[in-house]
Design a protein around this motif. Sequence first.
Motif, mmCIF file in Angstrom:
data_model
loop_
_atom_site.group_PDB
_atom_site.id
_atom_site.type_symbol
_atom_site.label_atom_id
_atom_site.label_comp_id
_atom_site.label_asym_id
_atom_site.label_seq_id
_atom_site.Cartn_x
_atom_site.Cartn_y
_atom_site.Cartn_z
ATOM 1 N N VAL A 178 -6.503 127.998 78.647
ATOM 2 C CA VAL A 178 -7.592 127.286 77.983
ATOM 3 C C VAL A 178 -7.560 127.653 76.509
ATOM 4 C CG1 VAL A 178 -10.082 126.974 77.837
ATOM 5 C CG2 VAL A 178 -8.998 127.273 80.078
ATOM 6 N N GLN A 179 -7.585 126.662 75.666
ATOM 7 C CA GLN A 179 -7.630 126.910 74.226
ATOM 8 C C GLN A 179 -9.053 126.673 73.735
ATOM 9 O OE1 GLN A 179 -4.993 124.609 75.406
ATOM 10 N NE2 GLN A 179 -3.960 126.553 75.772
ATOM 11 N N LEU A 180 -9.504 127.545 72.841
ATOM 12 C CA LEU A 180 -10.869 127.473 72.326
ATOM 13 C C LEU A 180 -10.827 127.435 70.809
ATOM 14 C CD1 LEU A 180 -12.412 130.257 74.585
ATOM 15 C CD2 LEU A 180 -12.506 127.795 74.972
ATOM 16 N N VAL A 181 -11.568 126.515 70.247
ATOM 17 C CA VAL A 181 -11.623 126.396 68.785
ATOM 18 C C VAL A 181 -13.074 126.398 68.343
ATOM 19 C CG1 VAL A 181 -11.042 124.995 66.782
ATOM 20 C CG2 VAL A 181 -9.452 125.126 68.714
ATOM 21 N N GLU A 182 -13.429 127.397 67.541
ATOM 22 C CA GLU A 182 -14.797 127.513 67.042
ATOM 23 C C GLU A 182 -14.930 126.833 65.683
ATOM 24 O OE1 GLU A 182 -13.859 131.792 68.711
ATOM 25 O OE2 GLU A 182 -12.837 130.316 67.446
ATOM 26 N N SER A 183 -16.154 126.467 65.372
ATOM 27 C CA SER A 183 -16.473 125.940 64.047
ATOM 28 C C SER A 183 -17.953 126.179 63.774
ATOM 29 C CB SER A 183 -16.151 124.443 63.945
ATOM 30 O OG SER A 183 -16.928 123.709 64.860
ATOM 31 N N LEU A 186 -23.227 127.052 65.782
ATOM 32 C CA LEU A 186 -21.798 127.195 66.036
ATOM 33 C C LEU A 186 -21.385 126.270 67.174
ATOM 34 C CD1 LEU A 186 -21.448 131.088 65.924
ATOM 35 C CD2 LEU A 186 -21.394 129.461 64.031
ATOM 36 N N SER A 187 -20.144 125.812 67.095
ATOM 37 C CA SER A 187 -19.580 124.983 68.148
ATOM 38 C C SER A 187 -18.260 125.573 68.609
ATOM 39 C CB SER A 187 -19.332 123.557 67.643
ATOM 40 O OG SER A 187 -20.512 122.961 67.178
ATOM 41 N N CYS A 188 -17.935 125.321 69.857
ATOM 42 C CA CYS A 188 -16.655 125.756 70.398
ATOM 43 C C CYS A 188 -16.187 124.697 71.391
ATOM 44 C CB CYS A 188 -16.782 127.103 71.081
ATOM 45 S SG CYS A 188 -15.294 127.630 71.974
ATOM 46 N N THR A 189 -15.024 124.152 71.141
ATOM 47 C CA THR A 189 -14.469 123.122 72.010
ATOM 48 C C THR A 189 -13.284 123.666 72.782
ATOM 49 O OG1 THR A 189 -15.191 121.371 70.518
ATOM 50 C CG2 THR A 189 -13.439 120.824 72.069
ATOM 51 N N ALA A 207 -24.781 139.211 60.855
ATOM 52 C CA ALA A 207 -23.491 138.906 60.234
ATOM 53 C C ALA A 207 -22.361 139.520 61.046
ATOM 54 C CB ALA A 207 -23.457 139.436 58.813
ATOM 55 N N ALA A 208 -21.370 138.709 61.349
ATOM 56 C CA ALA A 208 -20.257 139.157 62.183
ATOM 57 C C ALA A 208 -19.267 138.012 62.317
ATOM 58 C CB ALA A 208 -20.744 139.575 63.563
ATOM 59 N N ILE A 209 -18.150 138.317 62.945
ATOM 60 C CA ILE A 209 -17.270 137.258 63.411
ATOM 61 C C ILE A 209 -17.750 136.884 64.806
ATOM 62 C CG2 ILE A 209 -14.931 136.589 64.029
ATOM 63 C CD1 ILE A 209 -13.916 138.611 61.992
ATOM 64 N N TYR A 210 -18.003 135.628 65.011
ATOM 65 C CA TYR A 210 -18.470 135.148 66.300
ATOM 66 C C TYR A 210 -17.302 134.526 67.050
ATOM 67 C CZ TYR A 210 -23.326 136.083 65.215
ATOM 68 O OH TYR A 210 -24.519 136.725 64.935
ATOM 69 N N TYR A 211 -17.100 135.026 68.266
ATOM 70 C CA TYR A 211 -15.994 134.575 69.098
ATOM 71 C C TYR A 211 -16.505 133.763 70.281
ATOM 72 C CZ TYR A 211 -13.174 138.067 66.645
ATOM 73 O OH TYR A 211 -12.514 138.814 65.693
ATOM 74 N N CYS A 212 -15.850 132.684 70.531
ATOM 75 C CA CYS A 212 -16.088 131.902 71.736
ATOM 76 C C CYS A 212 -15.186 132.438 72.834
ATOM 77 C CB CYS A 212 -15.773 130.440 71.461
ATOM 78 S SG CYS A 212 -15.981 129.335 72.857
ATOM 79 N N ALA A 213 -15.705 132.461 74.044
ATOM 80 C CA ALA A 213 -14.933 132.951 75.173
ATOM 81 C C ALA A 213 -15.144 132.053 76.377
ATOM 82 C CB ALA A 213 -15.337 134.379 75.510
ATOM 83 N N TRP A 266 -10.066 133.418 74.699
ATOM 84 C CA TRP A 266 -10.784 133.697 73.456
ATOM 85 C C TRP A 266 -10.351 132.758 72.342
ATOM 86 C CZ3 TRP A 266 -14.652 137.245 73.279
ATOM 87 C CH2 TRP A 266 -14.770 138.094 74.374
ATOM 88 N N GLY A 267 -11.326 132.406 71.516
ATOM 89 C CA GLY A 267 -11.014 131.685 70.297
ATOM 90 C C GLY A 267 -10.669 132.657 69.176
ATOM 91 N N GLN A 268 -10.360 132.099 68.028
ATOM 92 C CA GLN A 268 -9.960 132.917 66.888
ATOM 93 C C GLN A 268 -11.150 133.513 66.147
ATOM 94 O OE1 GLN A 268 -6.671 133.687 65.994
ATOM 95 N NE2 GLN A 268 -6.464 132.887 68.075
ATOM 96 N N GLY A 269 -12.312 132.976 66.369
ATOM 97 C CA GLY A 269 -13.511 133.506 65.725
ATOM 98 C C GLY A 269 -13.907 132.713 64.495
ATOM 99 N N THR A 270 -15.185 132.747 64.207
ATOM 100 C CA THR A 270 -15.710 132.108 63.010
ATOM 101 C C THR A 270 -16.678 133.084 62.335
ATOM 102 O OG1 THR A 270 -16.786 130.103 62.138
ATOM 103 C CG2 THR A 270 -17.612 130.940 64.248
#
Length: 124
Positions: free
Chosen positions: A2-7, A20-23, A91-97, A114-118
């Motif tokens: 599964v690939q995850l992309v955050e924005s 935040l969104s994660c697809t 404040a942080a890097i937010y990761y989709c999982a 895991w996504g790359q983080g935003t």
Amino acid sequence: QVQLVESGGGLVQAGDSLKLSCTASGRTDSRNAMGWFRQAPGKEREFVAAISWSIGYTWYRDSMKGRFTISRDNAKNTVYLQMSSLKPEDAAIYYCAAARIAVPGEQWTNWDYWGQGTQVTVSS
């Protein structure tokens, strides 16, 4: 897989809101939960919120309840994290999982993809 992309990350002021969104793409049939974690510099990755994909059951880190809301759009294979009343400590890097099981809990080791983080930055 599964690939995850955050924005949706960015710089906001304290008290502002951000969404935040994660697809997800790929083998989404193996994805039964999606969630958000965050990691600030020098700190461990911590659970924020999650949702069971089929039934929509949600759970949150206690300190996020009332300020953060997780939701999903099944048709878009997208999970959202609406954050309000943001504080500098958010404040942080937010990761989709994503996880293969429906309720993987709050331990990041229970999550499979895991996504790359935003980056979310909150100025005081």
